[in-house]
Design a protein around this motif. Structure first.
Motif, PDB file in Angstrom:
ATOM      1  N   ASP A   1       0.823  -1.214   0.000  1.00 54.23           N
ATOM      2  CA  ASP A   1       0.000   0.000   0.000  1.00 54.23           C
ATOM      3  C   ASP A   1       0.856   1.263   0.000  1.00 54.23           C
ATOM      4  O   ASP A   1       0.618   2.183  -0.784  1.00 54.23           O
ATOM      5  CB  ASP A   1      -0.933   0.011   1.208  1.00 54.23           C
ATOM      6  N   TRP A   2       1.841   1.332   0.877  1.00 51.55           N
ATOM      7  CA  TRP A   2       2.577   2.587   1.033  1.00 51.55           C
ATOM      8  C   TRP A   2       3.612   2.801  -0.052  1.00 51.55           C
ATOM      9  O   TRP A   2       3.927   3.959  -0.384  1.00 51.55           O
ATOM     10  CB  TRP A   2       3.168   2.682   2.441  1.00 51.55           C
ATOM     11  N   ILE A   3       4.121   1.737  -0.642  1.00 53.87           N
ATOM     12  CA  ILE A   3       4.971   1.916  -1.822  1.00 53.87           C
ATOM     13  C   ILE A   3       4.129   2.474  -2.967  1.00 53.87           C
ATOM     14  O   ILE A   3       4.574   3.343  -3.726  1.00 53.87           O
ATOM     15  CB  ILE A   3       5.650   0.594  -2.220  1.00 53.87           C
TER      16      ILE A   3
ATOM     17  N   ARG B   1       2.012   8.007  13.665  1.00 52.75           N
ATOM     18  CA  ARG B   1       2.295   8.458  12.300  1.00 52.75           C
ATOM     19  C   ARG B   1       1.046   8.339  11.424  1.00 52.75           C
ATOM     20  O   ARG B   1       0.698   9.252  10.682  1.00 52.75           O
ATOM     21  CB  ARG B   1       3.450   7.645  11.718  1.00 52.75           C
ATOM     22  N   LEU B   2       0.379   7.192  11.507  1.00 50.74           N
ATOM     23  CA  LEU B   2      -0.828   6.988  10.705  1.00 50.74           C
ATOM     24  C   LEU B   2      -1.936   7.955  11.121  1.00 50.74           C
ATOM     25  O   LEU B   2      -2.662   8.485  10.271  1.00 50.74           O
ATOM     26  CB  LEU B   2      -1.308   5.543  10.850  1.00 50.74           C
ATOM     27  N   ALA B   3      -2.056   8.199  12.409  1.00 50.61           N
ATOM     28  CA  ALA B   3      -3.107   9.093  12.898  1.00 50.61           C
ATOM     29  C   ALA B   3      -2.904  10.516  12.404  1.00 50.61           C
ATOM     30  O   ALA B   3      -3.856  11.197  12.018  1.00 50.61           O
ATOM     31  CB  ALA B   3      -3.148   9.062  14.428  1.00 50.61           C
ATOM     32  N   VAL B   4      -1.655  10.978  12.414  1.00 49.88           N
ATOM     33  CA  VAL B   4      -1.390  12.389  12.121  1.00 49.88           C
ATOM     34  C   VAL B   4      -1.196  12.653  10.633  1.00 49.88           C
ATOM     35  O   VAL B   4      -1.766  13.603  10.086  1.00 49.88           O
ATOM     36  CB  VAL B   4      -0.155  12.875  12.917  1.00 49.88           C
ATOM     37  N   VAL B   5      -0.402  11.833   9.950  1.00 49.06           N
ATOM     38  CA  VAL B   5      -0.050  12.187   8.565  1.00 49.06           C
ATOM     39  C   VAL B   5      -1.205  11.902   7.598  1.00 49.06           C
ATOM     40  O   VAL B   5      -1.772  12.842   7.032  1.00 49.06           O
ATOM     41  CB  VAL B   5       1.270  11.525   8.141  1.00 49.06           C
ATOM     42  N   PRO B   6      -1.599  10.658   7.372  1.00 46.91           N
ATOM     43  CA  PRO B   6      -2.705  10.500   6.419  1.00 46.91           C
ATOM     44  C   PRO B   6      -4.062  10.935   6.974  1.00 46.91           C
ATOM     45  O   PRO B   6      -4.868  11.522   6.249  1.00 46.91           O
ATOM     46  CB  PRO B   6      -2.702   9.001   6.096  1.00 46.91           C
ATOM     47  N   MET B   7      -4.315  10.678   8.276  1.00 41.68           N
ATOM     48  CA  MET B   7      -5.665  10.866   8.791  1.00 41.68           C
ATOM     49  C   MET B   7      -5.953  12.287   9.262  1.00 41.68           C
ATOM     50  O   MET B   7      -7.121  12.630   9.509  1.00 41.68           O
ATOM     51  CB  MET B   7      -5.928   9.863   9.919  1.00 41.68           C
ATOM     52  N   VAL B   8      -4.937  13.119   9.390  1.00 34.18           N
ATOM     53  CA  VAL B   8      -5.147  14.540   9.698  1.00 34.18           C
ATOM     54  C   VAL B   8      -4.649  15.412   8.552  1.00 34.18           C
ATOM     55  O   VAL B   8      -5.410  16.162   7.945  1.00 34.18           O
ATOM     56  CB  VAL B   8      -4.460  14.953  11.013  1.00 34.18           C
TER      57      VAL B   8
ATOM     58  N   ILE C   1      -4.972  14.581  -8.238  1.00 34.04           N
ATOM     59  CA  ILE C   1      -4.336  14.417  -6.932  1.00 34.04           C
ATOM     60  C   ILE C   1      -5.395  14.161  -5.859  1.00 34.04           C
ATOM     61  O   ILE C   1      -5.249  13.261  -5.013  1.00 34.04           O
ATOM     62  CB  ILE C   1      -3.486  15.652  -6.597  1.00 34.04           C
ATOM     63  N   TYR C   2      -6.468  14.924  -5.901  1.00 37.95           N
ATOM     64  CA  TYR C   2      -7.556  14.779  -4.930  1.00 37.95           C
ATOM     65  C   TYR C   2      -8.116  13.355  -4.943  1.00 37.95           C
ATOM     66  O   TYR C   2      -8.312  12.738  -3.885  1.00 37.95           O
ATOM     67  CB  TYR C   2      -8.641  15.796  -5.278  1.00 37.95           C
TER      68      TYR C   2
ATOM     69  N   ARG D   1      -7.747   7.714  -1.663  1.00 36.02           N
ATOM     70  CA  ARG D   1      -7.208   6.363  -1.464  1.00 36.02           C
ATOM     71  C   ARG D   1      -6.084   6.350  -0.428  1.00 36.02           C
ATOM     72  O   ARG D   1      -5.971   5.411   0.364  1.00 36.02           O
ATOM     73  CB  ARG D   1      -6.719   5.822  -2.814  1.00 36.02           C
ATOM     74  N   HIS D   2      -5.267   7.401  -0.412  1.00 34.60           N
ATOM     75  CA  HIS D   2      -4.172   7.465   0.561  1.00 34.60           C
ATOM     76  C   HIS D   2      -4.707   7.596   1.985  1.00 34.60           C
ATOM     77  O   HIS D   2      -4.217   6.930   2.907  1.00 34.60           O
ATOM     78  CB  HIS D   2      -3.256   8.651   0.257  1.00 34.60           C
ATOM     79  N   VAL D   3      -5.700   8.465   2.169  1.00 32.85           N
ATOM     80  CA  VAL D   3      -6.311   8.572   3.494  1.00 32.85           C
ATOM     81  C   VAL D   3      -6.948   7.243   3.880  1.00 32.85           C
ATOM     82  O   VAL D   3      -6.883   6.818   5.042  1.00 32.85           O
ATOM     83  CB  VAL D   3      -7.344   9.724   3.527  1.00 32.85           C
ATOM     84  N   GLY D   4      -7.516   6.573   2.886  1.00 31.89           N
ATOM     85  CA  GLY D   4      -8.101   5.260   3.150  1.00 31.89           C
ATOM     86  C   GLY D   4      -7.067   4.246   3.614  1.00 31.89           C
ATOM     87  O   GLY D   4      -7.331   3.435   4.515  1.00 31.89           O
ATOM     88  N   ALA D   5      -5.869   4.288   3.019  1.00 30.62           N
ATOM     89  CA  ALA D   5      -4.806   3.385   3.457  1.00 30.62           C
ATOM     90  C   ALA D   5      -4.408   3.694   4.893  1.00 30.62           C
ATOM     91  O   ALA D   5      -4.193   2.781   5.708  1.00 30.62           O
ATOM     92  CB  ALA D   5      -3.595   3.498   2.533  1.00 30.62           C
TER      93      ALA D   5
END
Length: 269
Positions: free
Chosen positions: A112-114, A161-168, A199-200, A205-209
């Motif tokens: 997913d992250w790659i 990291r997951l809480a702050v970067v993708p989810m915030v 990008i949007y 999908r990134h926030v979903g990951a």
């Protein structure tokens, strides 16, 4: 037979300073991983900070010049530059989360992250090319280092990291991008608007990951998902959660109002 680990490849992305080198390293790493040419091993540490080009000049967020709303061409260029800088930093964030925390998760986490990292490299390349068409270039304006500051604040806790970067932070992009797209369209800049819309769509999908792996990590460690997210955000996020929220896009990413509405109601806005 593989003789290079995914961690080594991620470290190489982080240590590439020039934009073209970082984009190339990101793409090559993603391609090598998909083809099974990198070992699923985490045998080298990630650097404390990624390499950066000489420009743009990095300023504290409080010292950044105002860039306007995107009505004028100058304002649109400034907005595109700011977004390019965000995407440039997002390349490092994606590969850092793999190299730093991948050993604690199943192999699918790396997949997913790659993939996210490859997307971010593509986003940066699109914005950089658009800036050049408009007579500018990445690095020609100052930028701030807020994204990597968030990485430093969460360097020892994968769930933080997951809480702050993708989810915030990335979720905030879902809130503000639709209005930005409309401003570019109103100014007749359909090409830039199309890039931002691409990008949007990817960022949902990134926030979903981020949401998926946060929930799986909480379940594996016995944490109540929403309360733990709120606790981590209060502890590690230095900013504020600002409405209005794009509940529809956030919902598509699995990030329900249960997570963030309570913080807003209790004054974290």
């Amino acid at each position: 037979m593989t003789d290079t680990s995914i961690a080594e490849a991620c470290r190489a992305v982080l240590l590439a300073a020039k934009p073209r080198d970082k984009v190339r390293a990101a793409r090559e790493t993603a391609r090598a991983w998909r083809r099974g040419r990198l070992a699923h091993a985490f045998d080298v540490p990630m650097p404390d900070r990624p390499a950066r080009p000489e420009r743009p000049e990095l300023l504290p967020a409080s010292q950044m010049p105002k860039r306007g709303k995107g009505g004028s061409e100058r304002g649109r260029v400034a907005m595109l530059h700011a977004l390019a800088h965000i995407e440039f930093g997002a390349i490092d964030l994606a590969f850092d989360i793999v190299g730093r925390f991948g050993a604690a998760f199943p192999r699918d986490f790396v997949d997913d992250w790659i993939g996210v990292g490859a997307d971010e490299a593509m986003h940066f390349a699109l914005l950089d090319r658009r800036l050049k068409v408009l007579g500018a270039s990445y690095g020609s304006m100052p930028a701030h280092d807020g994204l990597w500051e968030a990485a430093e604040a969460t360097a020892k806790d994968a769930l933080a990291r997951l809480a702050v970067v993708p989810m915030v932070l990335e979720a905030r992009g879902l809130d503000v991008t639709p209005a930005t797209v409309e401003r570019f369209r109103a100014a007749g800049d359909e090409r830039s608007a199309a890039i931002l819309l691409r990008i949007y769509t990817d960022e949902i999908r990134h926030v979903g990951a981020g949401t998926k792996w946060f929930e799986e990590g909480c379940e594996s460690q016995g944490f109540a998902i929403v309360p733990h997210w709120q606790r981590l955000v209060r502890t590690h996020f230095r900013g504020v959660l600002k409405p209005p929220f794009n509940d529809s896009a956030r919902g598509q990413a699995g990030l329900s109002r249960d997570f963030y509405s309570a913080l807003a109601v209790k004054g974290y806005v």
